[in-house]
Design a protein around this motif. Sequence first.
Motif, PDB file in Angstrom:
ATOM      1  N   LEU A  55      18.211  24.450  41.405  1.00  0.00           N
ATOM      2  CA  LEU A  55      19.159  23.396  41.761  1.00  0.00           C
ATOM      3  C   LEU A  55      20.403  23.979  42.416  1.00  0.00           C
ATOM      4  O   LEU A  55      20.885  23.467  43.433  1.00  0.00           O
ATOM      5  CB  LEU A  55      19.541  22.578  40.519  1.00  0.00           C
ATOM      6  N   ASN A  56      20.904  25.069  41.861  1.00  0.00           N
ATOM      7  CA  ASN A  56      22.090  25.716  42.448  1.00  0.00           C
ATOM      8  C   ASN A  56      21.796  26.232  43.850  1.00  0.00           C
ATOM      9  O   ASN A  56      22.633  26.117  44.754  1.00  0.00           O
ATOM     10  CB  ASN A  56      22.586  26.847  41.545  1.00  0.00           C
ATOM     11  N   LEU A  57      20.605  26.806  44.041  1.00  0.00           N
ATOM     12  CA  LEU A  57      20.230  27.263  45.382  1.00  0.00           C
ATOM     13  C   LEU A  57      20.178  26.092  46.365  1.00  0.00           C
ATOM     14  O   LEU A  57      20.653  26.198  47.498  1.00  0.00           O
ATOM     15  CB  LEU A  57      18.867  27.964  45.343  1.00  0.00           C
ATOM     16  N   LEU A  58      19.611  24.983  45.914  1.00  0.00           N
ATOM     17  CA  LEU A  58      19.517  23.808  46.783  1.00  0.00           C
ATOM     18  C   LEU A  58      20.903  23.234  47.087  1.00  0.00           C
ATOM     19  O   LEU A  58      21.165  22.798  48.212  1.00  0.00           O
ATOM     20  CB  LEU A  58      18.624  22.740  46.144  1.00  0.00           C
ATOM     21  N   LYS A  59      21.790  23.251  46.094  1.00  0.00           N
ATOM     22  CA  LYS A  59      23.155  22.773  46.330  1.00  0.00           C
ATOM     23  C   LYS A  59      23.855  23.655  47.363  1.00  0.00           C
ATOM     24  O   LYS A  59      24.533  23.144  48.264  1.00  0.00           O
ATOM     25  CB  LYS A  59      23.963  22.776  45.029  1.00  0.00           C
ATOM     26  N   ARG A  61      22.399  25.482  49.668  1.00  0.00           N
ATOM     27  CA  ARG A  61      21.751  25.243  50.960  1.00  0.00           C
ATOM     28  C   ARG A  61      22.278  23.937  51.556  1.00  0.00           C
ATOM     29  O   ARG A  61      22.525  23.851  52.756  1.00  0.00           O
ATOM     30  CB  ARG A  61      20.238  25.173  50.793  1.00  0.00           C
ATOM     31  N   ASN A  62      22.453  22.928  50.715  1.00  0.00           N
ATOM     32  CA  ASN A  62      22.969  21.641  51.190  1.00  0.00           C
ATOM     33  C   ASN A  62      24.389  21.793  51.730  1.00  0.00           C
ATOM     34  O   ASN A  62      24.733  21.219  52.770  1.00  0.00           O
ATOM     35  CB  ASN A  62      22.921  20.602  50.068  1.00  0.00           C
ATOM     36  N   GLN A  63      25.207  22.582  51.045  1.00  0.00           N
ATOM     37  CA  GLN A  63      26.571  22.821  51.524  1.00  0.00           C
ATOM     38  C   GLN A  63      26.544  23.547  52.867  1.00  0.00           C
ATOM     39  O   GLN A  63      27.312  23.221  53.768  1.00  0.00           O
ATOM     40  CB  GLN A  63      27.358  23.638  50.492  1.00  0.00           C
ATOM     41  N   ASP A  64      25.636  24.523  52.984  1.00  0.00           N
ATOM     42  CA  ASP A  64      25.514  25.245  54.255  1.00  0.00           C
ATOM     43  C   ASP A  64      25.094  24.292  55.369  1.00  0.00           C
ATOM     44  O   ASP A  64      25.620  24.349  56.484  1.00  0.00           O
ATOM     45  CB  ASP A  64      24.492  26.385  54.146  1.00  0.00           C
ATOM     46  N   GLU A  65      24.140  23.412  55.069  1.00  0.00           N
ATOM     47  CA  GLU A  65      23.681  22.453  56.073  1.00  0.00           C
ATOM     48  C   GLU A  65      24.797  21.479  56.457  1.00  0.00           C
ATOM     49  O   GLU A  65      24.936  21.124  57.629  1.00  0.00           O
ATOM     50  CB  GLU A  65      22.455  21.696  55.560  1.00  0.00           C
ATOM     51  N   ASP A  66      25.589  21.069  55.475  1.00  0.00           N
ATOM     52  CA  ASP A  66      26.723  20.188  55.778  1.00  0.00           C
ATOM     53  C   ASP A  66      27.715  20.892  56.704  1.00  0.00           C
ATOM     54  O   ASP A  66      28.248  20.286  57.634  1.00  0.00           O
ATOM     55  CB  ASP A  66      27.429  19.749  54.488  1.00  0.00           C
ATOM     56  N   THR A  67      27.958  22.171  56.445  1.00  0.00           N
ATOM     57  CA  THR A  67      28.860  22.948  57.297  1.00  0.00           C
ATOM     58  C   THR A  67      28.306  23.038  58.716  1.00  0.00           C
ATOM     59  O   THR A  67      29.046  22.870  59.693  1.00  0.00           O
ATOM     60  CB  THR A  67      29.059  24.360  56.711  1.00  0.00           C
ATOM     61  N   ILE A  68      27.010  23.276  58.820  1.00  0.00           N
ATOM     62  CA  ILE A  68      26.379  23.355  60.145  1.00  0.00           C
ATOM     63  C   ILE A  68      26.473  22.017  60.864  1.00  0.00           C
ATOM     64  O   ILE A  68      26.779  21.965  62.063  1.00  0.00           O
ATOM     65  CB  ILE A  68      24.910  23.826  60.008  1.00  0.00           C
TER      66      ILE A  68
END
Length: 134
Positions: A55-59, A61-68
Amino acid sequence: IDNDRMVDMQLLAVKAAEEFAVLANENDKLFKENSTLKEQYDDINHEKMKIEEELNLLKNRNQDEDTIIDDIDILKSKAQKWELEKKLLMEQLQEAQNGKTKNGKGSDSLVGKTALKLKNDTSEDAQRLMMESL
């Protein structure tokens, strides 16, 4: 009478032994059940920890995708701005060329006065992303 007492004592001893055996068997059964439940708890707790890590990894990754996505939106906005600036400069160039053909001399002063002052407001990261996307 002593004989009756002896018989009663023997009956009580037999009943106590039977009760003790029942309690010992029940205790063994409960001990085994407790051990099984502890193992299940440990397995479930281990699985919970693995799921929390995922879950932490997915969170992240989601933050990275939001930044992108935010970076993409910024770049799209800048591209639109550059397209408008290009359009304006093309119109000014066309006007300057039209003015040159009408009176036969150049009107570079018109372009100099009306041209936009372009400033470099792109970060190194944005420039790198733009170059990579090309």
